[in-house]
Design a protein around this motif. Structure first.
Motif, PDB file in Angstrom:
ATOM      1  N   ARG A 160       0.848  -1.187   0.000  1.00 58.08           N
ATOM      2  CA  ARG A 160       0.000   0.000   0.000  1.00 58.08           C
ATOM      3  C   ARG A 160       0.886   1.240   0.000  1.00 58.08           C
ATOM      4  NH1 ARG A 160      -5.292   0.410   1.931  1.00 58.08           N
ATOM      5  NH2 ARG A 160      -5.033  -1.563   3.037  1.00 58.08           N
ATOM      6  N   LEU A 161       0.625   2.139  -0.922  1.00 56.06           N
ATOM      7  CA  LEU A 161       1.431   3.344  -1.040  1.00 56.06           C
ATOM      8  C   LEU A 161       0.848   4.474  -0.200  1.00 56.06           C
ATOM      9  CD1 LEU A 161       3.910   4.539  -2.498  1.00 56.06           C
ATOM     10  CD2 LEU A 161       2.382   5.255  -4.337  1.00 56.06           C
ATOM     11  N   VAL A 162      -0.448   4.752  -0.373  1.00 56.84           N
ATOM     12  CA  VAL A 162      -1.086   5.828   0.382  1.00 56.84           C
ATOM     13  C   VAL A 162      -2.594   5.748   0.159  1.00 56.84           C
ATOM     14  CG1 VAL A 162      -0.976   7.543  -1.489  1.00 56.84           C
ATOM     15  CG2 VAL A 162      -0.929   8.318   0.894  1.00 56.84           C
ATOM     16  N   ASP A 163      -3.370   6.187   1.145  1.00 55.68           N
ATOM     17  CA  ASP A 163      -4.809   6.359   0.962  1.00 55.68           C
ATOM     18  C   ASP A 163      -5.065   7.750   0.396  1.00 55.68           C
ATOM     19  OD1 ASP A 163      -5.290   3.846   2.029  1.00 55.68           O
ATOM     20  OD2 ASP A 163      -5.674   4.612   4.043  1.00 55.68           O
ATOM     21  N   TYR A 164      -6.148   7.883  -0.362  1.00 51.02           N
ATOM     22  CA  TYR A 164      -6.517   9.200  -0.878  1.00 51.02           C
ATOM     23  C   TYR A 164      -8.020   9.404  -0.756  1.00 51.02           C
ATOM     24  CZ  TYR A 164      -8.175   7.035  -5.258  1.00 51.02           C
ATOM     25  OH  TYR A 164      -8.849   6.292  -6.196  1.00 51.02           O
ATOM     26  N   ARG A 165      -8.452  10.672  -0.836  1.00 52.40           N
ATOM     27  CA  ARG A 165      -9.858  11.035  -0.649  1.00 52.40           C
ATOM     28  C   ARG A 165     -10.455  11.579  -1.943  1.00 52.40           C
ATOM     29  NH1 ARG A 165      -9.470  15.611   3.265  1.00 52.40           N
ATOM     30  NH2 ARG A 165      -7.408  15.810   2.302  1.00 52.40           N
ATOM     31  N   VAL A 166     -11.731  11.305  -2.122  1.00 54.77           N
ATOM     32  CA  VAL A 166     -12.501  11.874  -3.221  1.00 54.77           C
ATOM     33  C   VAL A 166     -13.646  12.671  -2.607  1.00 54.77           C
ATOM     34  CG1 VAL A 166     -13.906  11.389  -5.267  1.00 54.77           C
ATOM     35  CG2 VAL A 166     -11.924   9.948  -4.735  1.00 54.77           C
ATOM     36  N   GLY A 167     -13.840  13.899  -3.074  1.00 53.93           N
ATOM     37  CA  GLY A 167     -14.883  14.748  -2.517  1.00 53.93           C
ATOM     38  C   GLY A 167     -15.734  15.387  -3.600  1.00 53.93           C
ATOM     39  N   LEU A 168     -16.786  16.057  -3.178  1.00 51.26           N
ATOM     40  CA  LEU A 168     -17.727  16.713  -4.078  1.00 51.26           C
ATOM     41  C   LEU A 168     -17.302  18.176  -4.273  1.00 51.26           C
ATOM     42  CD1 LEU A 168     -20.410  16.382  -5.647  1.00 51.26           C
ATOM     43  CD2 LEU A 168     -21.588  17.118  -3.547  1.00 51.26           C
ATOM     44  N   TYR A 169     -17.217  18.602  -5.538  1.00 53.87           N
ATOM     45  CA  TYR A 169     -16.721  19.948  -5.840  1.00 53.87           C
ATOM     46  C   TYR A 169     -17.612  20.662  -6.848  1.00 53.87           C
ATOM     47  CZ  TYR A 169     -12.266  19.105  -3.479  1.00 53.87           C
ATOM     48  OH  TYR A 169     -11.302  18.865  -2.535  1.00 53.87           O
ATOM     49  N   ALA A 170     -17.559  21.986  -6.785  1.00 55.27           N
ATOM     50  CA  ALA A 170     -18.125  22.866  -7.806  1.00 55.27           C
ATOM     51  C   ALA A 170     -17.179  24.053  -7.935  1.00 55.27           C
ATOM     52  CB  ALA A 170     -19.522  23.335  -7.423  1.00 55.27           C
ATOM     53  N   SER A 171     -17.389  24.851  -8.949  1.00 53.41           N
ATOM     54  CA  SER A 171     -16.539  26.034  -9.092  1.00 53.41           C
ATOM     55  C   SER A 171     -17.130  27.197  -8.291  1.00 53.41           C
ATOM     56  CB  SER A 171     -16.410  26.433 -10.560  1.00 53.41           C
ATOM     57  OG  SER A 171     -17.630  26.983 -11.034  1.00 53.41           O
ATOM     58  N   TRP A 194     -19.190  13.049 -14.779  1.00 53.11           N
ATOM     59  CA  TRP A 194     -18.976  11.681 -14.305  1.00 53.11           C
ATOM     60  C   TRP A 194     -18.302  10.851 -15.385  1.00 53.11           C
ATOM     61  CZ3 TRP A 194     -18.021   9.264 -10.217  1.00 53.11           C
ATOM     62  CH2 TRP A 194     -18.213   7.899 -10.066  1.00 53.11           C
ATOM     63  N   TYR A 195     -17.946   9.624 -15.010  1.00 49.11           N
ATOM     64  CA  TYR A 195     -17.326   8.693 -15.953  1.00 49.11           C
ATOM     65  C   TYR A 195     -18.356   8.143 -16.944  1.00 49.11           C
ATOM     66  CZ  TYR A 195     -13.203   8.425 -12.903  1.00 49.11           C
ATOM     67  OH  TYR A 195     -12.080   8.715 -12.163  1.00 49.11           O
ATOM     68  N   ILE A 196     -17.853   7.556 -18.033  1.00 42.06           N
ATOM     69  CA  ILE A 196     -18.693   6.788 -18.955  1.00 42.06           C
ATOM     70  C   ILE A 196     -18.825   5.397 -18.359  1.00 42.06           C
ATOM     71  CG2 ILE A 196     -18.933   5.898 -21.308  1.00 42.06           C
ATOM     72  CD1 ILE A 196     -17.025   8.165 -22.192  1.00 42.06           C
ATOM     73  N   GLN A 227     -13.006  15.712 -16.448  1.00 43.02           N
ATOM     74  CA  GLN A 227     -14.108  15.994 -15.530  1.00 43.02           C
ATOM     75  C   GLN A 227     -13.772  17.196 -14.648  1.00 43.02           C
ATOM     76  OE1 GLN A 227     -15.582  12.492 -13.368  1.00 43.02           O
ATOM     77  NE2 GLN A 227     -14.709  11.200 -14.967  1.00 43.02           N
ATOM     78  N   GLN A 228     -12.554  17.211 -14.114  1.00 37.11           N
ATOM     79  CA  GLN A 228     -12.167  18.328 -13.248  1.00 37.11           C
ATOM     80  C   GLN A 228     -12.155  19.635 -14.032  1.00 37.11           C
ATOM     81  OE1 GLN A 228      -9.104  17.743 -10.314  1.00 37.11           O
ATOM     82  NE2 GLN A 228      -8.243  19.779 -10.637  1.00 37.11           N
ATOM     83  N   ALA A 229     -11.680  19.599 -15.267  1.00 43.58           N
ATOM     84  CA  ALA A 229     -11.652  20.808 -16.082  1.00 43.58           C
ATOM     85  C   ALA A 229     -13.067  21.326 -16.334  1.00 43.58           C
ATOM     86  CB  ALA A 229     -10.942  20.530 -17.403  1.00 43.58           C
ATOM     87  N   ALA A 230     -14.009  20.411 -16.579  1.00 43.19           N
ATOM     88  CA  ALA A 230     -15.383  20.820 -16.835  1.00 43.19           C
ATOM     89  C   ALA A 230     -16.027  21.429 -15.600  1.00 43.19           C
ATOM     90  CB  ALA A 230     -16.196  19.621 -17.316  1.00 43.19           C
ATOM     91  N   VAL A 231     -15.789  20.811 -14.442  1.00 45.13           N
ATOM     92  CA  VAL A 231     -16.340  21.344 -13.194  1.00 45.13           C
ATOM     93  C   VAL A 231     -15.732  22.708 -12.881  1.00 45.13           C
ATOM     94  CG1 VAL A 231     -16.555  20.972 -10.705  1.00 45.13           C
ATOM     95  CG2 VAL A 231     -16.868  19.053 -12.289  1.00 45.13           C
ATOM     96  N   MET A 239     -17.318  14.594  -8.611  1.00 40.57           N
ATOM     97  CA  MET A 239     -16.554  13.893  -7.580  1.00 40.57           C
ATOM     98  C   MET A 239     -15.098  13.881  -8.009  1.00 40.57           C
ATOM     99  SD  MET A 239     -18.512  12.921  -5.079  1.00 40.57           S
ATOM    100  CE  MET A 239     -17.563  11.592  -4.311  1.00 40.57           C
ATOM    101  N   LEU A 240     -14.274  14.641  -7.315  1.00 39.68           N
ATOM    102  CA  LEU A 240     -12.891  14.849  -7.730  1.00 39.68           C
ATOM    103  C   LEU A 240     -11.911  14.423  -6.642  1.00 39.68           C
ATOM    104  CD1 LEU A 240     -13.332  18.418  -9.276  1.00 39.68           C
ATOM    105  CD2 LEU A 240     -13.541  16.198 -10.436  1.00 39.68           C
ATOM    106  N   HIS A 241     -10.693  14.121  -7.068  1.00 40.64           N
ATOM    107  CA  HIS A 241      -9.641  13.752  -6.124  1.00 40.64           C
ATOM    108  C   HIS A 241      -9.239  14.994  -5.319  1.00 40.64           C
ATOM    109  CE1 HIS A 241      -9.599  10.487  -8.975  1.00 40.64           C
ATOM    110  NE2 HIS A 241      -8.751   9.808  -8.241  1.00 40.64           N
TER     111      HIS A 241
END
Length: 297
Positions: A160-171, A194-196, A227-231, A239-241
């Motif tokens: 295991r390298l590291v845990d990471y979080r995903v959260g809800l974002y808007a501009s 979102w993903y396809i 996705q991040q660029a669009a948001v 939902m972004l890293h």
């Protein structure tokens, strides 16, 4: 009676096995394609078995070729260890390492820090392959991989390298126009990136269902960077890293106390390659990056 194996022939064979194409392998070792093909033919004749299957789409290892790769990599490790002992640690750090990673990790963390790795090891070439699918190291798709789960047992080592979080974002601009979002029901009223779904191979990325929001995607992409660029441009929610989104001043995290997904990055490598100087150099680089940015994850 088979011909004794010569390390230089095996070195060229490894280059072919890793590249998957004769032209690419020839360029990597500084020989022409005709010479590489002749040397491979001689090696196959010497061992008395076909090691590769060649087609217009590239080169595929036979069962005998895959078995020989494992032995050749152990020899490569020993040769490199000897060179390191005689010439010093950095003298042996050269060659190419193909690193497969999830897109966010590769795009937002590794790529911006590659100059430091290059300055430390000028003779080392890093090939970064961002993926949104499982990578098979056994089939030589990469030398190292960052994955979202621990791989099944085999001739690989994983940690295991590291845990990471995903959260809800808007501009900020989107929220200024549409007002604050105070709950999950309200969030569901907004457009999502979102993903396809039918291109999403990794179950660890199917976290939209975990946040109890009946989301309405109006933009889908297999790329989390898209996705991040669009948001960030004001599309709506996504939902972004966290380690990537927090670095973008245009973005604001929404409902952090209620919407947070935790996943893990795993570092995976071939068991026979883990002691190679070029592999160790990249592993050290990854460990340092994670340590320096651990608070962002």
């Amino acid at each position: 009676m088979s011909t004794p194996l010569i390390w230089d022939d095996l070195r060229l064979f490894l280059a072919i096995a890793r590249a998957g194409r004769m032209t690419v392998a020839a360029r990597a070792v500084g020989l022409d394609q005709t010479t590489m093909a002749r040397r491979l033919n001689a090696l196959e004749a010497g061992v008395g078995s076909a090691l590769t299957e060649r087609s217009p789409r590239g080169i595929r290892l036979t069962d005998a070729g895959a078995a020989l790769v494992a032995f050749a990599e152990r020899m490569e490790a020993e040769v490199s260890a000897a060179a390191q002992m005689l010439g010093g640690r950095d003298a042996a750090v050269s060659g190419t390492v193909r690193l497969a990673t999830p897109e966010a990790f590769g795009t937002y963390l590794i790529a911006p820090n590659v100059p430091a790795l290059s300055a430390r090891h000028p003779a080392l070439q890093l090939e970064l392959s961002p993926q949104s699918r499982m990578v098979n190291l056994i089939n030589r798709e990469a030398d190292l991989a960052i994955t979202l789960n621990r791989p099944p047992k085999g001739r690989v080592v994983a940690r295991r390298l590291v845990d990471y979080r995903v959260g809800l974002y808007a501009s900020k601009a989107y929220l200024a126009e549409h007002g604050p979002i105070d709950g999950l029901e309200q969030a569901a009223e907004h457009p999502f990136a979102w993903y396809i779904d039918d291109m999403l191979e990794l179950p660890e990325l199917r976290y939209l269902r975990e946040i109890s929001v009946d989301a309405r995607p109006v933009f889908r992409s297999s790329s989390i960077a898209a996705q991040q660029a669009a948001v960030a441009a004001g599309l709506g929610l996504g939902m972004l890293h966290v380690f990537a989104a927090e670095a973008d001043e245009r973005l604001v995290r929404i409902l952090p106390e209620r919407v947070e997904i935790i996943r893990s990055y795993w570092l995976v490598m071939h068991a026979d390659q883990q002691k190679l100087p070029r592999i160790r150099a990249v592993v050290d680089f990854l460990d340092e990056l994670v340590a320096e940015n651990r608070g962002d994850f």
